[in-house]
Design an enzyme around this catalytic site. Structure first.
Site, PDB file in Angstrom:
ATOM      1  N   GLY A  45      51.118   7.350  -1.555  1.00 17.33           N
ATOM      2  CA  GLY A  45      51.762   5.818  -1.472  1.00 17.33           C
ATOM      3  C   GLY A  45      51.206   4.262  -1.152  1.00 17.33           C
TER       4      GLY A  45
ATOM      5  CB  THR B  38      52.505  -2.998  -4.073  1.00 17.01           C
ATOM      6  OG1 THR B  38      52.312  -2.578  -2.276  1.00 17.01           O
ATOM      7  CG2 THR B  38      50.857  -3.268  -4.205  1.00 17.01           C
TER       8      THR B  38
ATOM      9  CG  LEU C  94      62.833   0.031  -3.841  1.00 11.57           C
ATOM     10  CD1 LEU C  94      63.689  -0.843  -2.518  1.00 11.57           C
ATOM     11  CD2 LEU C  94      62.669  -0.402  -5.415  1.00 11.57           C
ATOM     12  NE  ARG C  95      55.680   3.862   0.724  1.00 11.31           N
ATOM     13  CZ  ARG C  95      55.321   3.098   1.798  1.00 11.31           C
ATOM     14  NH1 ARG C  95      54.201   2.177   1.619  1.00 11.31           N
ATOM     15  NH2 ARG C  95      55.289   3.859   3.311  1.00 11.31           N
ATOM     16  N   GLY C  96      56.053  -0.081  -5.655  1.00  8.96           N
ATOM     17  CA  GLY C  96      55.833  -0.611  -6.453  1.00  8.96           C
ATOM     18  C   GLY C  96      56.267  -1.937  -6.526  1.00  8.96           C
TER      19      GLY C  96
END
Length: 204
Positions: free
Chosen positions: A55, A141, A136-138
């Site tokens: 992740g 990033t 919400l890392r997608g």
């Protein structure tokens, strides 16, 4: 773990028994892994860092062999030139390397000035929703990389084109495996981006 990873003086981390290599640069880890050597990205990070940490991986790319005659010949020519005279090879490319460094430095300096329109943010969120990306890392990033791409191009605003270009790198390793979809992860991202972008254009 201590047995499966080693840190060299140059910051190179290698997985013993696996064709993988990682280079530590400041707070970032840049690395490569050949899947046919065994294990996925999560397995490799487990051996190197002691935790899967998938992740936390920012961008992921597939590197393939050149598929045109001209490119393959040029790669071999440059490799032979390097092996014959490493110092001369470095000198020959130093000017172009310096130009790239200046371009990157200029982009870094203007990065905080790059704005992201709401329409682009909404597109990023829609793409991640379509792909079922957890957390919400997608989106984070995706937007950070899109801003960097815009800055590298000398622009002060992120466009949908930036998002489309960067999406496979930012999202391909964040997908859940779909047993009913035999397409590769990058293809699934590109397909979702196209569907969402076309839908957004249709509603505009």
């Amino acid at each position: 773990s201590a047995r499966s990873a080693s840190l060299g003086t140059g910051g190179l981390v290698g997985c013993h028994g696996h064709r993988s290599a990682f280079v530590q640069h400041r707070r970032h880890l840049v690395g490569g892994h050949q899947p046919e050597a065994g294990g996925g990205l999560s397995d490799v990070l487990q051996r190197v860092l002691g935790q899967p940490a998938v992740g936390h991986v920012g961008l992921s790319v597939d590197v393939a062999s050149p598929d045109t005659l001209k490119e393959r010949v040029e790669v071999v020519r440059r490799r032979e030139a390097y092996e014959r005279d490493r110092d001369g090879f470095v000198r020959a490319w130093s000017r172009k390397d310096a130009a790239v460094r200046r371009k990157v430095a200029k982009a870094q300096a203007m990065l905080d000035q790059v704005e992201t329109p709401d329409a682009v943010l909404e597109l990023a969120a829609n793409i991640c929703l379509r792909l079922g990306v957890d957390g919400l890392r997608g989106e984070l990033t995706l937007m950070r990389a899109a801003r960097a791409r815009a800055a590298l191009a000398g622009r002060n605003e992120v466009t949908k084109a930036d998002l489309v270009a960067i999406a496979p790198m930012a999202l391909r390793h964040r997908l859940r495996r779909d047993p009913l979809d035999e397409a590769g992860s990058a293809v699934r991202v590109e397909r979702a981006v196209g569907e969402v972008a076309n839908g957004a254009a249709g509603h505009a």
